[in-house]
Design an enzyme around this catalytic site. Structure first.
Site, PDB file in Angstrom:
ATOM      1  N   ASP A 134       4.471 -11.225   5.120  1.00 33.66           N
ATOM      2  CA  ASP A 134       4.382 -10.703   4.020  1.00 33.66           C
ATOM      3  C   ASP A 134       5.338 -10.911   3.119  1.00 33.66           C
ATOM      4  O   ASP A 134       6.073 -11.001   2.431  1.00 33.66           O
ATOM      5  CB  ASP A 134       3.891  -9.312   3.503  1.00 33.66           C
ATOM      6  CG  ASP A 134       3.593  -8.738   3.305  1.00 33.66           C
ATOM      7  OD1 ASP A 134       2.432 -10.218   2.140  1.00 33.66           O
ATOM      8  OD2 ASP A 134       3.347  -8.108   2.099  1.00 33.66           O
TER       9      ASP A 134
ATOM     10  N   VAL B 204       7.404   2.805  -4.210  1.00 38.62           N
ATOM     11  CA  VAL B 204       8.813   3.356  -4.167  1.00 38.62           C
ATOM     12  C   VAL B 204       9.233   3.923  -5.560  1.00 38.62           C
ATOM     13  O   VAL B 204       8.801   3.739  -6.199  1.00 38.62           O
ATOM     14  CB  VAL B 204       9.237   1.726  -3.914  1.00 38.62           C
ATOM     15  CG1 VAL B 204      10.807   1.907  -3.738  1.00 38.62           C
ATOM     16  CG2 VAL B 204       8.386   1.197  -2.431  1.00 38.62           C
TER      17      VAL B 204
ATOM     18  N   LYS C 246      10.227   5.424  -0.601  1.00 42.07           N
ATOM     19  CA  LYS C 246       9.090   4.774   0.143  1.00 42.07           C
ATOM     20  C   LYS C 246       8.157   5.945   0.829  1.00 42.07           C
ATOM     21  O   LYS C 246       9.027   6.407   1.374  1.00 42.07           O
ATOM     22  CB  LYS C 246       9.167   3.703   0.079  1.00 42.07           C
ATOM     23  CG  LYS C 246       7.857   3.020   0.715  1.00 42.07           C
ATOM     24  CD  LYS C 246       7.867   1.373   1.726  1.00 42.07           C
ATOM     25  CE  LYS C 246       7.200   0.926   1.736  1.00 42.07           C
ATOM     26  NZ  LYS C 246       7.460  -0.607   2.673  1.00 42.07           N
TER      27      LYS C 246
ATOM     28  N   MET D 297       0.588  -1.209   0.084  1.00 41.88           N
ATOM     29  CA  MET D 297       0.025  -0.274   0.178  1.00 41.88           C
ATOM     30  C   MET D 297       0.846   1.561   0.210  1.00 41.88           C
ATOM     31  O   MET D 297       0.446   2.192   0.676  1.00 41.88           O
ATOM     32  CB  MET D 297      -1.408   0.124   0.893  1.00 41.88           C
ATOM     33  CG  MET D 297      -2.234  -1.122   0.655  1.00 41.88           C
ATOM     34  SD  MET D 297      -3.040  -1.859   0.146  1.00 41.88           S
ATOM     35  CE  MET D 297      -3.891   0.311   0.161  1.00 41.88           C
ATOM     36  N   SER D 298       1.808   0.849  -0.492  1.00 42.97           N
ATOM     37  CA  SER D 298       3.144   2.465  -0.173  1.00 42.97           C
ATOM     38  C   SER D 298       3.774   2.553  -1.614  1.00 42.97           C
ATOM     39  O   SER D 298       3.222   1.300  -2.920  1.00 42.97           O
ATOM     40  CB  SER D 298       4.138   2.679   0.216  1.00 42.97           C
ATOM     41  OG  SER D 298       4.692   1.265   0.432  1.00 42.97           O
TER      42      SER D 298
ATOM     43  N   ASN E  59       9.358  -9.691  -1.924  1.00 40.94           N
ATOM     44  CA  ASN E  59       9.586  -8.790  -1.354  1.00 40.94           C
ATOM     45  C   ASN E  59      10.997  -9.528  -0.957  1.00 40.94           C
ATOM     46  O   ASN E  59      11.851  -8.935   0.458  1.00 40.94           O
ATOM     47  CB  ASN E  59       8.671  -9.376   0.006  1.00 40.94           C
ATOM     48  CG  ASN E  59       7.613  -7.561   0.145  1.00 40.94           C
ATOM     49  OD1 ASN E  59       7.567  -6.817  -0.616  1.00 40.94           O
ATOM     50  ND2 ASN E  59       6.725  -7.980   1.257  1.00 40.94           N
TER      51      ASN E  59
ATOM     52  N   ASP F 254      10.506  -4.871   3.223  1.00 43.51           N
ATOM     53  CA  ASP F 254       9.088  -4.381   3.686  1.00 43.51           C
ATOM     54  C   ASP F 254       8.194  -4.553   4.715  1.00 43.51           C
ATOM     55  O   ASP F 254       8.019  -5.335   4.597  1.00 43.51           O
ATOM     56  CB  ASP F 254       7.521  -4.624   2.234  1.00 43.51           C
ATOM     57  CG  ASP F 254       6.213  -4.287   2.333  1.00 43.51           C
ATOM     58  OD1 ASP F 254       5.900  -3.628   2.965  1.00 43.51           O
ATOM     59  OD2 ASP F 254       5.537  -4.337   1.405  1.00 43.51           O
TER      60      ASP F 254
ATOM     61  N   LYS G 127       7.034 -12.879   0.677  1.00 45.43           N
ATOM     62  CA  LYS G 127       6.621 -13.154  -1.065  1.00 45.43           C
ATOM     63  C   LYS G 127       8.267 -12.714  -1.889  1.00 45.43           C
ATOM     64  O   LYS G 127       8.810 -11.764  -1.092  1.00 45.43           O
ATOM     65  CB  LYS G 127       5.228 -12.485  -1.661  1.00 45.43           C
ATOM     66  CG  LYS G 127       5.451 -10.803  -1.357  1.00 45.43           C
ATOM     67  CD  LYS G 127       3.894  -9.932  -1.655  1.00 45.43           C
ATOM     68  CE  LYS G 127       4.457  -8.796  -1.485  1.00 45.43           C
ATOM     69  NZ  LYS G 127       3.001  -8.492  -1.516  1.00 45.43           N
ATOM     70  N   PRO G 128       7.774 -13.702  -2.765  1.00 44.24           N
ATOM     71  CA  PRO G 128       9.005 -13.489  -3.719  1.00 44.24           C
ATOM     72  C   PRO G 128       9.479 -11.585  -3.963  1.00 44.24           C
ATOM     73  O   PRO G 128      10.308 -11.512  -4.438  1.00 44.24           O
ATOM     74  CB  PRO G 128       8.284 -13.757  -5.123  1.00 44.24           C
ATOM     75  CG  PRO G 128       7.492 -15.240  -4.871  1.00 44.24           C
ATOM     76  CD  PRO G 128       7.095 -14.371  -3.035  1.00 44.24           C
TER      77      PRO G 128
END
Length: 367
Positions: A112, A4, A19, A1-2, A117, A130, A114-115
């Protein structure tokens, strides 16, 4: 939700990643609190496998984070190119394990993983990024509303999807198991057209068999993935490092298959660390294979011994000096004692499989 952005720092003459919290979320207290907490968490960790934060502040009321720029792209980019070799996968997991265990020891759950991140620097080293949805397990404040499910459905653990409030490090281990499957297979373990469909499969569907997708992998990879993605978190690896050790052991066996044929490899100080937290399915298969070979060898040896005993007894009777010669044979092999040659197992792993024995039939003597 940001959002970069890539930027350049003129003072230190280096590229950085900035960010920003979008304007539409500035008045939402939860998102603003997450953004601020992320900066504090990352700054307090200071781990070589976590993307560092250089600065934090606000500009015209908009919070921002200045972070290290990762020019090597993300793991998601690499998975799009197809399955990643097992040795490279083990290298990535091993480096990330130290960082994840560090944050878990501090009472933090990422939530969270995940690939996208997992980022790489110019030296091809992976980093975790993140921490916006991270949870302080032992903290007094929460980053989410009570009962809320936070994360990416494709990588969330069953307990995380169901909104349990007491999730711990094993939720991240589940997510890493999904990532491990994806790296080795080149695709996600579950397929669905909707996030809700993926969430349902994580809760109810069995862990897919990685060998159906990539049959060239060692059999032990399935045991590792199955344990990491166990529906019941009590059945998962206790730490990320234990999962990494199991994967490293699989690489070791792939490079050195002779280790499976040497009993001393299982008790030696070199190999024991790699099996300390190894998946029970694979360990049991290896021991059964080893015990089967030992049993066959002992059985053949006993058959040969019985044949020699009978041959010597017959020869003694024919030679006329039966009493002395038979006494010698009886001393070597007593008719009432089973012959068992037991190999030296690991002190911590008793051999439970039965070992075949042979009881020779005594030869009659002449009177």
């Amino acid at each position: 939700m940001s959002t970069v952005y890539l930027a350049h720092d003129p003072h230190f003459e280096r590229d950085v990643a900035i960010k920003l919290l979008p304007h539409e979320l500035l008045h939402h207290p939860t998102f603003r609190r997450r953004f601020e907490r992320e900066a504090k968490i990352v700054a307090s960790l200071d781990h070589p496998a976590i993307v560092p934060v250089y600065d934090f502040g606000e500009h015209d009321g908009q919070p921002f984070l200045v972070m290290r720029f990762m020019p090597g792209g993300s793991l998601a980019d690499r998975i799009k190119a197809g399955p990643i070799p097992l040795m490279e996968v083990a290298r990535i997991i091993t480096r990330l394990a130290t960082a994840l265990d560090e944050i878990h020891l501090r009472g933090i759950v990422h939530r969270d993983l995940k690939p996208s991140n997992i980022l790489f620097d110019q030296r091809d080293e992976p980093y975790i990024s993140d921490f916006g949805t991270a949870k302080m397990v032992y903290g007094d404040t929460k980053l989410t509303e009570t009962g809320g499910a936070v994360g990416t459905p494709a990588y969330m653990s069953p307990e995380q999807i169901q909104g349990e409030s007491n999730i711990d490090n094993r939720s991240d281990i589940y997510s890493l198991g999904v990532i491990l499957f994806e790296m080795l297979a080149g695709k996600h373990p579950y397929e669905s057209d909707t996030p809700l469909g993926l969430a349902v499969k994580h809760i109810f569907e069995p862990v897919p068999h990685i060998l159906d997708t990539n049959p060239d992998l060692p059999v032990g990879c399935q045991a590792i993935i199955s344990r990491a993605m166990a529906k019941n978190r009590e059945e998962r690896f206790p730490t990320v490092s234990s999962m990494a050790e199991a994967l490293a052991a699989e690489v070791l066996l792939t490079q050195n298959p002779q280790l499976l044929d040497r009993s001393k490899s299982f008790t030696g100080s070199f190999y024991r660390p790699y099996l300390s937290h190894y998946g029970q399915m694979n360990r049991r298969a290896v021991w059964q294979k080893w015990l089967l070979r030992v049993g066959v060898a002992i059985g053949l040896a006993l058959l040969v011994g019985a044949f020699v005993w009978q041959w010597q007894g017959t020869k003694v009777v024919a030679g006329g000096n039966e009493t002395t010669r038979i006494a010698i044979v009886s001393t070597a092999v007593s008719p009432t004692t089973s012959i068992i040659h037991t190999p030296s197992p690991s002190p911590s792993t008793p051999i439970s499989s039965p070992i075949p024995t042979t009881t020779p039939t005594p030869q009659p003597t002449m009177t």
